[in-house]
Scaffold this motif. Sequence first.
Motif, PDB file in Angstrom:
ATOM      1  N   ARG A 182     -10.280   1.699   5.722  1.00 23.60           N
ATOM      2  CA  ARG A 182      -9.332   2.433   4.911  1.00 23.60           C
ATOM      3  C   ARG A 182      -9.467   2.111   3.335  1.00 23.60           C
ATOM      4  NH1 ARG A 182      -4.278   3.714   3.076  1.00 23.60           N
ATOM      5  NH2 ARG A 182      -2.650   2.026   3.198  1.00 23.60           N
ATOM      6  N   THR A 215       0.919  -1.004  -0.058  1.00 21.14           N
ATOM      7  CA  THR A 215       0.190  -0.174  -0.024  1.00 21.14           C
ATOM      8  C   THR A 215       1.018   1.256   0.133  1.00 21.14           C
ATOM      9  OG1 THR A 215      -0.229   0.700   2.361  1.00 21.14           O
ATOM     10  CG2 THR A 215      -1.493  -1.140   1.689  1.00 21.14           C
ATOM     11  N   VAL A 232     -12.885   4.702  11.854  1.00 22.17           N
ATOM     12  CA  VAL A 232     -13.354   3.722  12.889  1.00 22.17           C
ATOM     13  C   VAL A 232     -14.710   4.277  13.037  1.00 22.17           C
ATOM     14  CG1 VAL A 232     -13.399   2.796  15.296  1.00 22.17           C
ATOM     15  CG2 VAL A 232     -11.285   3.300  14.022  1.00 22.17           C
ATOM     16  N   THR A 277       1.554   3.242   2.399  1.00 20.68           N
ATOM     17  CA  THR A 277       1.970   3.460   3.684  1.00 20.68           C
ATOM     18  C   THR A 277       3.047   2.336   4.070  1.00 20.68           C
ATOM     19  OG1 THR A 277       0.107   2.272   4.556  1.00 20.68           O
ATOM     20  CG2 THR A 277      -0.203   4.607   4.541  1.00 20.68           C
ATOM     21  N   VAL A 278       2.354   0.978   4.208  1.00 22.33           N
ATOM     22  CA  VAL A 278       3.567  -0.103   4.389  1.00 22.33           C
ATOM     23  C   VAL A 278       2.605  -1.124   3.810  1.00 22.33           C
ATOM     24  CG1 VAL A 278       3.941   1.060   6.813  1.00 22.33           C
ATOM     25  CG2 VAL A 278       2.296  -0.623   6.719  1.00 22.33           C
ATOM     26  N   TYR A 279       3.481  -2.410   3.805  1.00 23.09           N
ATOM     27  CA  TYR A 279       2.829  -3.563   3.068  1.00 23.09           C
ATOM     28  C   TYR A 279       1.919  -3.960   4.192  1.00 23.09           C
ATOM     29  CZ  TYR A 279       5.811  -4.001  -0.937  1.00 23.09           C
ATOM     30  OH  TYR A 279       6.268  -3.737  -1.985  1.00 23.09           O
ATOM     31  N   PRO A 314      -3.497  -6.200   8.664  1.00 25.28           N
ATOM     32  CA  PRO A 314      -2.613  -5.444   9.458  1.00 25.28           C
ATOM     33  C   PRO A 314      -1.331  -5.172   8.572  1.00 25.28           C
ATOM     34  CG  PRO A 314      -2.050  -7.669  10.075  1.00 25.28           C
ATOM     35  CD  PRO A 314      -3.326  -7.419   8.781  1.00 25.28           C
ATOM     36  N   GLU A 368       2.685   3.875   8.991  1.00 24.72           N
ATOM     37  CA  GLU A 368       0.939   3.687   8.649  1.00 24.72           C
ATOM     38  C   GLU A 368       0.043   5.035   8.602  1.00 24.72           C
ATOM     39  OE1 GLU A 368       3.078   2.972  11.097  1.00 24.72           O
ATOM     40  OE2 GLU A 368       3.315   0.767  11.290  1.00 24.72           O
ATOM     41  N   PRO A 414      -7.463  -5.214  16.888  1.00 20.94           N
ATOM     42  CA  PRO A 414      -8.164  -5.508  15.632  1.00 20.94           C
ATOM     43  C   PRO A 414      -7.506  -5.068  14.215  1.00 20.94           C
ATOM     44  CG  PRO A 414      -8.881  -3.646  16.988  1.00 20.94           C
ATOM     45  CD  PRO A 414      -7.784  -4.259  17.678  1.00 20.94           C
ATOM     46  N   MET A 468      -2.191  -0.121  20.199  1.00 16.49           N
ATOM     47  CA  MET A 468      -1.085   0.977  20.436  1.00 16.49           C
ATOM     48  C   MET A 468      -0.491   0.511  22.092  1.00 16.49           C
ATOM     49  SD  MET A 468      -0.629   2.333  17.918  1.00 16.49           S
ATOM     50  CE  MET A 468       0.436   3.949  17.840  1.00 16.49           C
ATOM     51  N   THR A 492     -17.110  -1.931  16.683  1.00 20.98           N
ATOM     52  CA  THR A 492     -16.404  -1.011  15.608  1.00 20.98           C
ATOM     53  C   THR A 492     -15.450  -1.493  14.797  1.00 20.98           C
ATOM     54  OG1 THR A 492     -14.797  -0.529  16.917  1.00 20.98           O
ATOM     55  CG2 THR A 492     -16.550   1.218  16.912  1.00 20.98           C
TER      56      THR A 492
HETATM   57  O1  TXA Z   1      -1.321   2.061   6.911  1.00 25.11           O
HETATM   58  C1  TXA Z   1      -1.861   1.265   7.635  1.00 25.11           C
HETATM   59  O2  TXA Z   1      -2.780   1.516   8.317  1.00 25.11           O
HETATM   60  C2  TXA Z   1      -1.490  -0.293   7.345  1.00 25.11           C
HETATM   61  C3  TXA Z   1      -1.649  -0.561   5.921  1.00 25.11           C
HETATM   62  C4  TXA Z   1      -1.448  -2.115   5.772  1.00 25.11           C
HETATM   63  O3  TXA Z   1      -3.283  -0.454   5.800  1.00 25.11           O
HETATM   64  N1  TXA Z   1      -2.091  -1.172   8.160  1.00 25.11           N
HETATM   65  C5  TXA Z   1      -1.832  -1.147   9.617  1.00 25.11           C
HETATM   66  O4  TXA Z   1      -2.378  -1.922  10.532  1.00 25.11           O
HETATM   67  O5  TXA Z   1      -1.053  -0.391  10.062  1.00 25.11           O
HETATM   68  P1  TXA Z   1      -2.082  -2.433  11.841  1.00 25.11           P
HETATM   69  O6  TXA Z   1      -2.744  -3.471  12.315  1.00 25.11           O
HETATM   70  O7  TXA Z   1      -0.654  -2.544  11.957  1.00 25.11           O
HETATM   71  O8  TXA Z   1      -2.530  -1.169  12.604  1.00 25.11           O
HETATM   72  C6  TXA Z   1      -3.847  -1.166  12.760  1.00 25.11           C
HETATM   73  C7  TXA Z   1      -4.200  -0.030  14.014  1.00 25.11           C
HETATM   74  C8  TXA Z   1      -3.993  -0.893  15.350  1.00 25.11           C
HETATM   75  O9  TXA Z   1      -3.588   0.012  16.286  1.00 25.11           O
HETATM   76  C9  TXA Z   1      -5.480  -1.452  15.763  1.00 25.11           C
HETATM   77  O10 TXA Z   1      -5.389  -1.508  17.288  1.00 25.11           O
HETATM   78  C10 TXA Z   1      -6.290  -0.082  15.247  1.00 25.11           C
HETATM   79  O11 TXA Z   1      -5.749   0.177  13.930  1.00 25.11           O
HETATM   80  N2  TXA Z   1      -7.572  -0.581  15.123  1.00 25.11           N
HETATM   81  C11 TXA Z   1      -8.242  -1.348  13.945  1.00 25.11           C
HETATM   82  N3  TXA Z   1      -9.448  -1.549  14.279  1.00 25.11           N
HETATM   83  C12 TXA Z   1      -9.799  -0.548  15.469  1.00 25.11           C
HETATM   84  C13 TXA Z   1     -11.136  -0.263  15.905  1.00 25.11           C
HETATM   85  N4  TXA Z   1     -12.207  -0.735  15.676  1.00 25.11           N
HETATM   86  N5  TXA Z   1     -10.930   0.544  16.942  1.00 25.11           N
HETATM   87  C14 TXA Z   1      -9.834   1.225  17.417  1.00 25.11           C
HETATM   88  N6  TXA Z   1      -8.706   0.754  16.902  1.00 25.11           N
HETATM   89  C15 TXA Z   1      -8.569   0.033  15.788  1.00 25.11           C
END
Ligand code: TXA
Length: 333
Positions: free
Chosen positions: A118, A30, A97, A32-34, A139, A177, A60, A222, A114
């Motif tokens: 993206r 993507t 979200v 941002t990142v893979y 992710p 990201e 999530p 986080m 929730t």
């Molecule tokens: O750029 C990005 O966002 C990348 C690319 C692949 O799209 N994805 C990414 O995913 O960084 P990940 O899983 O590393 O980080 C997703 C973040 C996590 O901190 C997660 O807790 C938060 O988004 N998240 C996901 N669903 C959520 C929800 N329903 N409520 C609050 N936070 C959420």
Amino acid sequence: MDTKILSTTSENIKLCAKAVKNGELVAFPTETVYGLGANALDATAAEKIYAAKGRPSDNPLIVHVASMNEVSAVVEKIPPIAVKLAAAFMPGPLTLVMKKKPCVPDTVTGGLDTVAVRIPKSSTALSLIRAAGVPICAPSANLSGRPSPTTARHVYNDLYGKIPYILDGGACKIGIESTVLDLTSDKPRLLRPGGLSPEKLREVAGEIEIVQSGKVALCPGMKYKHYAPKAEVLFSAYYENMAQSICDWYDRLSQSGKNPVILCLSQNAEKYGDRATLKVGRTYEDYAHNLFADLRLADDRCHGVVIAEGVEDGGIGSSLINRLVKSSGGRII
Ligand code: TXA
Ligand code: MG
């Protein structure tokens, strides 16, 4: 399992889309990142993501779709602010979200009601989602806790043997990201700073609440260890004479055999004399673009400690500070 790195031809994208439909995992670029993708409507497929990454199950996943029309397939009710934000920033590095529809499995949302959605800008990502015909939850495609991958090789190094395919779209443009914004309370809440700056968000969303890290983790991910290379990371505060203090730390660490390296802007490199440096480029955008790749490079070069230059808060600087504070585990010098 053999892991294949595939070029982004339409045949390979079709092959990967088929794998996604069949419940397999595919890593894809993507801007941002893979991401490590699976069919977002298939709980069993999504579970494989957690297993491959070693990711805690209460963290999530982001659901990736190709257009606003597809958002309504996973979101109960799209608030007007989401429509405004989407018009301005989507496709792009913004994740919203919102309340989820029942079709999104608990595995994807970590049991929350929730869902984070993206629309990526990368044409490969968009083609993959369209060809799969389903939303793709993904992710970042790193082992849990490691720096996010910004090249196909980073993904390969972390996930070799655990996934069948990696689509190689080259280095990610932004390198950190997406910005995660929660739209489920009165005021939009910034849960994770990222590729889109709070200043730009405010131009469209008006007032937004910045959720301080250290308080309750609203963005479940986080609270975990993050972005950590094998090397220890020390993050400098930003001030006029930080180079002097960085040199002092470097020399002490060097004397104790730690083989440190300084992560710095190219124009600052001369301040460090003949000490080892990794130059991240001239701007904060360059720093963001190269940060994760350089943390991995420091490991490849067997540096025991990375000392990262501080940056000024604001714009992409806030996102850099967020990533570096986490990467350093709070070891600020
Ligand atoms: O750029 C990005 O966002 C990348 C690319 C692949 O799209 N994805 C990414 O995913 O960084 P990940 O899983 O590393 O980080 C997703 C973040 C996590 O901190 C997660 O807790 C938060 O988004 N998240 C996901 N669903 C959520 C929800 N329903 N409520 C609050 N936070 C959420
Ligand atoms: Mg991640």
